[in-house]
Design a protein around this motif. Structure first.
Motif, short mmCIF file in Angstrom:
data_model
loop_
_atom_site.label_atom_id
_atom_site.label_comp_id
_atom_site.label_asym_id
_atom_site.label_seq_id
_atom_site.Cartn_x
_atom_site.Cartn_y
_atom_site.Cartn_z
N TRP A 52 0.93 -1.12 0.02
CA TRP A 52 -0.02 0.03 0.09
C TRP A 52 0.83 1.24 0.12
CZ3 TRP A 52 -5.43 0.17 1.90
CH2 TRP A 52 -6.13 -0.79 1.86
N LYS A 53 1.91 1.35 0.91
CA LYS A 53 2.64 2.14 1.04
C LYS A 53 3.28 2.86 -0.20
CE LYS A 53 5.42 3.75 5.05
NZ LYS A 53 6.17 3.20 6.33
N SER A 176 0.08 8.68 -2.01
CA SER A 176 -0.93 7.67 -1.68
C SER A 176 -2.24 8.56 -1.30
CB SER A 176 -0.66 6.90 -0.83
OG SER A 176 0.41 6.00 -1.25
N GLU A 177 -2.05 9.54 -0.46
CA GLU A 177 -3.17 10.12 0.14
C GLU A 177 -3.65 11.33 -0.81
OE1 GLU A 177 -0.19 10.36 1.43
OE2 GLU A 177 0.56 12.44 1.53
N TYR A 208 -10.97 6.62 7.02
CA TYR A 208 -10.37 6.75 5.74
C TYR A 208 -9.51 8.00 5.75
CZ TYR A 208 -14.02 3.49 4.24
OH TYR A 208 -14.91 2.13 4.17
N PHE A 210 -6.58 10.69 7.01
CA PHE A 210 -4.98 10.66 6.98
C PHE A 210 -4.53 12.16 7.61
CE2 PHE A 210 -0.56 11.45 5.55
CZ PHE A 210 0.08 10.56 6.46
N ASN A 237 -6.70 8.38 3.38
CA ASN A 237 -5.57 7.81 3.51
C ASN A 237 -5.15 6.92 2.05
OD1 ASN A 237 -7.02 5.83 3.84
ND2 ASN A 237 -6.85 5.43 5.85
#
Lengths: 276, 366
Positions: A52-53, A176-177, A208, A210, A237
């Motif tokens: 994911w990261k 990603s965010e 959800y 971030f 996020n």
């Protein structure tokens, strides 16, 4: 001038001597390049989905690897199979460009657009973009077109030359965010402070969201003649959860509004964006 | 955990005479510097400077042992208030009736809930902390709750001295793990020398198992990371002892967390022998949905939490929701990520870092 004529003659001679073997090898190289780029894209996509990261970072490599593989394949065919020298190669490129440039102008514009997107990193695979009238997640950056998956799950192929003619907006620019903002409208007589507090708590407690020092939550209040609007700006996020995030926050906010007696406006809502 | 059980009935525990204290100095490993930092802050307080302290640690890191030690040292000046489950009413916080100079609030992450209206109690507590002009407040927090509250409420401002419990290094870990045994009582055996020094293994995996019924197999290379790491890290020390290998592995897998290390030790120990072949190298991947992920995060950030508290945070109230939470908890228990003990759900010690890493990757842990 004599040199140019000689080189042109050499190229023509070289092409006259192309045999079936050379054509077969060229086709083989092209097929290998296509397969190799597909395999690399498949493997990188699989790896990126597991992490994911680093999903977007890994996906950045996909279009670059395609450019590299196809460039090497073309170079190999021309220089080794057809055995052209560098000056002949340049001359050939010029001749091809001049010859078919007019006929296949759009195709070449698209290819040039693809190269610009990859090199300039206008956007990357995995980004959420607005390109022309299309909005969605970039699935693939090809030589001719960019494939976008819209929120309705439509796969749109947008020609790459749109980068020259249209403004391209990207919501996350490689992260990603992504910032996701939305408005909530309340009656003019409702307790605005209470509404702001509830909306803020709904945002910061969302699964959800971030939050970081550079990704703050901002809640704004705006006054209109017959209603008040609250704008929530926060980062989701994972950009794929943009709509789930909005739904989650709005649902919980309105549940809480009902409990404390905050009502929706009776007047017709004018678009917030139109007024600002 | 002990504190949780001890305080299950009463949320406030006041310790006065030092001879009633429970912890022993001998059980504190790697906490000397932390205790010194706390002593310095208390000295500053005695000289008129109030710097409230936050002790931050992940589960199993020894937070309660540290708190007990502070209570022991300052037994006549300290009142300890320990929270053992989520506080939903600010009246439940024992505030100013006690006249002790130093207040210790253990497990302060139980003062908030990640839901709308879930910060009221915490706000009241923080306001109380600010109003104390002749008292020092020492609070302890789960690190994940602390990080969340840091981003949402900027909680660091209320506790200028923040002390994170440091991880144990290999030598401290050895001392900690062997402290309850006599010299030579445990036998360390290295029985993986031959096969496990191979860095690559060829592994057969069925291709599209459902469609091919496992008839077509794909040959892949599997990397033995333990062997690769030992090759890279231990270059020059080929004759490393079994004891050193095991202690290093436990320290690495537990990331220096004593509670996790103890759990791994107990899992691998076949008393009085512990073998290198018992080292569990397999770390399974977690595959759960969004709701399960959030529940897992809530369990991680609270340390210990009841099902009704999870329901309350999720705002799940109807019977369908009850089925839903049961299903999620069953799935998490089934995947051996969490455990249930006395109604309280917690992350299994041996899976703590796997779960933390997973939730970090999902960006639920910041």
């Amino acid at each position: 001038m004599v040199d140019l004529e000689t080189e042109t003659g050499n190229i023509i001679t070289a092409f006259e001597h192309i045999d079936a073997n050379a054509v077969l090898i060229s086709v083989g190289i092209i097929i290998t390049a296509v397969l190799l780029s597909k395999i690399i894209a498949f493997v990188l996509t699989k790896i990126s989905e597991m992490s994911w990261k680093y999903r977007l970072h890994i996906k950045t490599i996909i279009p670059l690897s395609k450019v590299l593989i196809y460039s090497l394949a073309i170079y190999y065919i021309i220089s080794t199979v057809f055995a052209l020298a560098m000056n002949q190669l340049l001359l050939l490129s010029g001749l091809i460009g001049a010859g078919i440039g007019f006929g296949l102008r759009n195709l070449f514009e698209d290819i040039a657009g693809g190269v610009v997107i990859v090199m300039e990193k206008t956007f990357q695979v995995g980004d959420i973009i607005q390109m022309g009238k299309y909005y969605g997640e970039v699935k693939e950056i090809g030589f001719r077109s960019t494939r976008i998956v819209t929120p309705n799950d439509d796969l749109v192929s947008a020609p790459n030359n749109l980068v020259f003619t249209e403004c391209v907006a990207t919501g996350n620019a490689g992260s990603s965010e992504m910032m996701a903002s939305f408005d909530v409208y309340i009656d003019n007589n409702a307790d605005a402070d209470m509404a702001l507090k509830i909306l803020e708590e709904a945002v910061v407690t969302s699964r959800y969201v971030f939050i970081s020092p550079t990704r703050p939550v901002v809640i704004l209040l705006n006054d209109h003649p017959f209603y008040k609007s609250l704008k929530a700006r926060a980062y989701v996020n994972d950009l794929r959860d943009e709509f789930l995030y909005r739904s989650d926050v709005i649902r919980r906010t309105w549940n809480e509004f009902h409990k404390v007696g905050i009502k929706a406006p009776k007047a017709q809502i004018l678009s917030y964006d139109e007024n600002n | 955990m002990d504190d949780r059980k001890k305080n299950k009935e009463a949320e406030k525990v006041t310790i006065t005479p030092s001879d009633e204290s429970t912890s022993e100095k001998g059980h504190l490993f790697g906490l000397d510097e932390t205790i010194e930092s706390i002593k310095d802050a208390i000295s500053d307080f005695e000289s008129g400077k109030i710097l409230n302290i936050a002790i931050i640690a992940p589960s199993y890191a020894g937070k309660s042992v540290l708190v007990d030690e502070i209570v022991n040292i300052y037994s006549h000046e300290v009142t300890k208030v320990s929270f053992s489950s989520i506080i939903t009413d600010k009246e439940e916080i024992p505030l100013s009736e006690d006249q002790s100079k130093i207040m210790i609030f253990d497990n302060c992450h139980y003062l908030y809930m990640r839901k709308i209206g879930g910060f009221e109690v915490l706000h009241a507590f923080l306001n109380m902390v600010l109003e104390q002009d002749a008292r020092l407040c020492i609070s302890t927090w789960n690190i994940h709750s602390w990080n969340y509250l840091g981003r949402v409420l900027d909680i660091r401002k209320y506790f200028p001295v923040q002390i994170k419990i440091p991880p144990l290094n290999s030598s401290q870990m050895k001392e900690f793990l062997l402290s309850e045994y006599e010299d030579g009582e445990i036998l360390f055996v290295n029985d993986v020398e031959a096969e496990d020094k191979q860095i690559f293994h060829v592994v057969k995996k069925p291709l599209a198992e459902k469609a091919t019924h496992g008839r077509i197999k794909l040959y892949t290379l599997k990397v033995n990371y333990v062997a690769l790491r030992s090759l890279l890290m231990n270059k020059g020390t080929p004759d490393e002892t079994a004891e050193s290998i095991i202690i290093k592995e436990i320290t690495r897998i537990s990331r220096g967390n004593p509670g996790v290390a103890k759990k791994l030790w107990k899992k691998w120990l076949e008393y009085p022998i512990i073998k290198t072949s018992n080292i569990d190298k397999f770390s399974p991947s977690i595959n759960i949905d969004v709701d399960s992920r959030f529940i897992l995060y809530l369990i991680l950030s609270m340390g210990y939490i009841k099902k009704c508290e999870l329901n309350n945070i999720m705002n799940w109230k109807c019977s369908v929701d009850d089925i839903r939470i049961n299903m999620i908890l069953f799935e998490l228990l089934n995947q051996e990520l969490i455990q249930i003990n006395d109604e309280y759900y917690s992350i299994r010690a041996d899976k703590l870092h796997l779960v933390t890493k997973y939730l970090e990757d999902c960006r639920l842990v910041w």
